[in-house]
Design an enzyme around this catalytic site. Structure first.
Site, mmCIF file in Angstrom:
data_model
loop_
_atom_site.group_PDB
_atom_site.id
_atom_site.type_symbol
_atom_site.label_atom_id
_atom_site.label_comp_id
_atom_site.label_asym_id
_atom_site.label_seq_id
_atom_site.Cartn_x
_atom_site.Cartn_y
_atom_site.Cartn_z
ATOM 1 N N ARG A 60 -7.040 15.543 -4.268
ATOM 2 C CA ARG A 60 -6.731 14.073 -3.593
ATOM 3 C C ARG A 60 -5.434 13.174 -4.369
ATOM 4 O O ARG A 60 -5.053 12.258 -4.328
ATOM 5 C CB ARG A 60 -8.299 12.756 -3.640
ATOM 6 C CG ARG A 60 -9.143 13.488 -3.143
ATOM 7 C CD ARG A 60 -10.625 12.805 -2.950
ATOM 8 N NE ARG A 60 -10.698 12.465 -2.437
ATOM 9 C CZ ARG A 60 -12.097 11.793 -1.360
ATOM 10 N NH1 ARG A 60 -11.446 11.033 -1.008
ATOM 11 N NH2 ARG A 60 -12.737 12.464 -0.424
ATOM 12 N N ASP A 100 9.911 -19.945 21.736
ATOM 13 C CA ASP A 100 10.830 -19.388 20.781
ATOM 14 C C ASP A 100 11.137 -17.962 20.461
ATOM 15 O O ASP A 100 10.486 -18.386 18.789
ATOM 16 C CB ASP A 100 11.171 -20.922 19.817
ATOM 17 C CG ASP A 100 12.651 -21.244 19.423
ATOM 18 O OD1 ASP A 100 13.180 -20.436 20.016
ATOM 19 O OD2 ASP A 100 12.444 -22.356 18.833
ATOM 20 N N GLU A 106 -8.494 -0.689 2.466
ATOM 21 C CA GLU A 106 -8.669 -1.351 1.219
ATOM 22 C C GLU A 106 -8.009 -2.547 0.872
ATOM 23 O O GLU A 106 -7.288 -2.819 1.618
ATOM 24 C CB GLU A 106 -8.047 -0.503 -0.312
ATOM 25 C CG GLU A 106 -8.572 1.234 0.092
ATOM 26 C CD GLU A 106 -8.600 2.219 -0.972
ATOM 27 O OE1 GLU A 106 -9.400 2.809 -0.987
ATOM 28 O OE2 GLU A 106 -7.528 1.690 -1.851
ATOM 29 N N HIS A 112 -5.432 4.738 3.116
ATOM 30 C CA HIS A 112 -5.312 5.845 3.966
ATOM 31 C C HIS A 112 -5.424 6.117 5.753
ATOM 32 O O HIS A 112 -6.001 5.710 6.437
ATOM 33 C CB HIS A 112 -6.239 6.977 3.623
ATOM 34 C CG HIS A 112 -6.340 6.386 1.633
ATOM 35 N ND1 HIS A 112 -7.198 7.387 1.200
ATOM 36 C CD2 HIS A 112 -5.024 6.388 0.932
ATOM 37 C CE1 HIS A 112 -6.703 7.178 0.135
ATOM 38 N NE2 HIS A 112 -6.031 6.603 -0.426
ATOM 39 N N GLU A 143 -13.816 -2.221 0.941
ATOM 40 C CA GLU A 143 -13.078 -0.532 1.467
ATOM 41 C C GLU A 143 -14.149 -1.310 2.735
ATOM 42 O O GLU A 143 -15.248 -1.241 2.789
ATOM 43 C CB GLU A 143 -12.778 0.725 1.048
ATOM 44 C CG GLU A 143 -12.817 1.126 2.121
ATOM 45 C CD GLU A 143 -11.952 2.616 2.101
ATOM 46 O OE1 GLU A 143 -12.788 3.650 2.396
ATOM 47 O OE2 GLU A 143 -11.257 3.140 0.891
ATOM 48 N N GLU A 149 -15.047 -1.269 -4.072
ATOM 49 C CA GLU A 149 -14.035 0.781 -4.103
ATOM 50 C C GLU A 149 -14.257 1.076 -5.678
ATOM 51 O O GLU A 149 -14.562 -0.021 -6.565
ATOM 52 C CB GLU A 149 -12.472 0.399 -3.467
ATOM 53 C CG GLU A 149 -12.221 1.017 -2.949
ATOM 54 C CD GLU A 149 -12.248 2.639 -2.907
ATOM 55 O OE1 GLU A 149 -11.882 2.684 -3.462
ATOM 56 O OE2 GLU A 149 -12.142 3.096 -1.905
ATOM 57 N N ARG A 209 -2.039 9.948 2.597
ATOM 58 C CA ARG A 209 -2.995 8.846 1.940
ATOM 59 C C ARG A 209 -1.637 7.665 1.064
ATOM 60 O O ARG A 209 -1.980 7.073 0.231
ATOM 61 C CB ARG A 209 -3.331 10.018 0.805
ATOM 62 C CG ARG A 209 -4.769 10.089 1.237
ATOM 63 C CD ARG A 209 -4.930 11.692 0.094
ATOM 64 N NE ARG A 209 -5.535 10.828 -1.135
ATOM 65 C CZ ARG A 209 -6.689 10.423 -1.055
ATOM 66 N NH1 ARG A 209 -7.916 10.150 -0.302
ATOM 67 N NH2 ARG A 209 -6.938 9.833 -2.552
ATOM 68 N N GLU A 262 -5.070 13.330 6.990
ATOM 69 C CA GLU A 262 -5.382 11.836 6.282
ATOM 70 C C GLU A 262 -4.067 12.164 5.446
ATOM 71 O O GLU A 262 -3.942 12.529 4.511
ATOM 72 C CB GLU A 262 -6.483 11.935 5.593
ATOM 73 C CG GLU A 262 -6.589 10.725 4.371
ATOM 74 C CD GLU A 262 -7.976 10.657 3.327
ATOM 75 O OE1 GLU A 262 -8.068 10.144 2.804
ATOM 76 O OE2 GLU A 262 -7.876 11.876 3.036
ATOM 77 N N GLU A 270 -7.979 3.315 6.396
ATOM 78 C CA GLU A 270 -8.985 3.289 5.525
ATOM 79 C C GLU A 270 -8.156 2.019 4.956
ATOM 80 O O GLU A 270 -7.981 2.349 3.847
ATOM 81 C CB GLU A 270 -9.179 4.518 5.040
ATOM 82 C CG GLU A 270 -10.122 5.577 5.404
ATOM 83 C CD GLU A 270 -10.089 6.221 4.780
ATOM 84 O OE1 GLU A 270 -9.767 6.066 3.344
ATOM 85 O OE2 GLU A 270 -10.874 7.594 4.606
#
Length: 469
Positions: A340, A51, A132, A270, A221, A213, A360, A358, A130
């Site tokens: 970063r 359903d 976390e 990330h 992580e 982390e 982020r 990457e 990645e």
């Protein structure tokens, strides 16, 4: 794995049940269980009726019949059930057309992969998120007409340094922003993360690394190997399931919520990504950071459409409590090989075959099928229209002069802002029929209900700020 292989596995493992798994619009995994005596070769052609009207954001009750079509390649024994049970991931099929349902996330991910191949640009895209998370010991929440409150607690929490325990307070715990990454006993969760990693392996994922982390109170992580778009989205669902159930078995509770703590780092996801064609890494080149023009254009597309993408990559109201400066969250729409604080980073890679970018700003509250597909489509738009991302940002983007700071765009600051951008900037998502207006409209409507619920709820901070005015 073929249907015959699945039937053989059922016999070898003496499985009593088959669990059919699928994902709803907001990204929550759902399931229905059938006895193995009903599973034969025909089961993989006919599927299982269910359903669809009971799934939020899907069918009306007047057209509710839908089919769960199992994918034999996804078969795996579930390690958490008492009775031996085999899990199969399913596509949701329209019975009238026998095609993938337009709002089914897994069917959409397959359309995105087909569109990529049809474009001629690449034949596959790899994604490596990645994930976390936080592991807590106790969580309480209440919300009513006359008040609301929540509290999370963990032995590891820095706030427990002065607490008296019956068996003593052993004092070893990470402070605020102090969790990256001391050895035990400060890191109290080595063994539980190892158990989680082993559960991931048992369910077919290729574990690569786990660690504590930055935040206090059990932030961790666990990473597994990259995979193609649909498979990786499947694996995100498997990983979340495995981690939450291992935590549950340990008498703890695990959340992927981006910002459960105030004043410490939040949890992101990330996402590493790259394109391949005929076995060649298309992101490797001789431009900035070892990238190719294709990779730079892909970045340009991500930056151009980032605020619309936010509706999928940062799909909760809580997401935007993480996306603030000062907690390692990337709010600036810029790219860099080392920085970063930029929302797109080019990781250092020894072998150019592994060249990737990457992204982020995403977190794990979104639907992984929608997340990966939307980023891919933005990147393809960048390649097709040669959208260059401009100069890289190698400065600390949290410490710019005001005039310089104004020149760099940012991600959205709220979910309703992201939904508004999604509504206005949806053309790139509809390329190749991957997303449809029907799906986007339904998604916006569903998510605006979350926005409205939060808007209409009085917050304790408002009492502090305004009660005595």
């Amino acid at each position: 794995m073929t249907p015959a292989d699945v039937l053989k596995l059922i016999t070898e493992k003496d499985a009593k049940f088959v669990d059919l798994r699928f994902t709803d619009t907001i990204g929550k995994e759902q399931h229905v269980t059938v006895p193995t005596r009903l599973v034969d070769e025909g089961f993989f052609k006919d599927g299982k009726m269910f359903d669809g009207s009971s799934i939020a954001g899907w069918k009306g009750i007047n057209e509710s019949d839908m089919i769960l079509m199992p994918d034999p390649a996804t078969a795996v024994i579930d390690p958490f059930y008492e009775e031996t049970t085999l899990n199969l991931r399913c596509d949701v099929i329209e019975p009238m057309t026998m095609q993938g349902y337009g709002r089914d996330p897994r069917s959409l991910a397959k359309r995105a992969e087909a569109h990529l191949k049809a474009s001629g640009i690449a034949d596959s895209a790899l994604f490596g998120p990645e994930n976390e998370f936080f592991i807590f010991d106790n969580v309480t929440v209440s919300s009513g007409i006359n008040g609301c409150a929540y509290e999370v607690d963990a032995y590891e929490g820095a706030w427990n340094s002065g607490k008296t325990y019956e068996d003593g307070n052993r004092a070893h715990r990470p402070g605020i922003k102090g969790g990256y990454f001391p050895v035990p006993p400060v890191d109290s969760q080595q063994d539980i993360r190892t158990a989680m990693s082993m559960a991931c392996e048992e369910m077919g994922l290729k574990f690569e690394v786990h660690h504590h982390e930055v935040a206090t109170a059990g932030q961790g992580e666990i990473n597994v190997a990259a995979n193609t778009l649909t498979k990786k989205a499947d694996e995100v669902q498997i990983l979340k399931y495995a981690l939450q159930n291992v935590a549950h078995g340990y008498g703890k509770t695990l959340t992927f919520m981006p910002k459960p703590l105030v004043g410490d780092n939040g949890s992101g996801m990330h996402v590493h990504q790259s394109l391949q064609k005929d076995g060649k890494a298309l992101f490797a080149g001789d431009k900035y950071g070892g990238l190719s023009d294709i990779a730079l254009y892909y970045i340009g597309g991500i930056i151009k459409h980032a605020r619309a993408i936010n509706a999928f990559t940062n799909a909760s109201t809580n997401s935007y409590k993480r996306l603030v400066p000062g907690f390692e969250a990337p709010v600036k729409l810029a790219y860099s090989a080392r920085n970063r604080s930029a929302s797109i980073r080019i990781p250092w890679i020894a072998n150019p075959k592994g060249r990737r970018i990457e992204v982020r700003f995403p977190d794990a509250t979104g639907n992984p099928y929608f997340m990966f597909a939307s980023m891919l489509l933005a990147g393809l738009d960048g390649i097709q229209n040669k959208i260059h991302p401009g100069d890289p940002a190698d400065k600390d983007l949290y410490d710019l002069e005001p005039e310089e700071d104004k020149k760099i765009p940012t991600v959205c600051h709220s979910l309703d802002m992201a939904l508004d951008y999604l509504d206005k900037d949806r053309g790139f998502l509809k390329a190749g029929g991957v997303f449809t207006d029907d799906l986007i409209d339904a998604y916006i409507e569903l998510k605006m209900k979350e926005v409205t619920r939060l808007r209409m709820t009085t917050h304790p901070i408002e009492i502090e700020m305004y009660y005595s005015l």
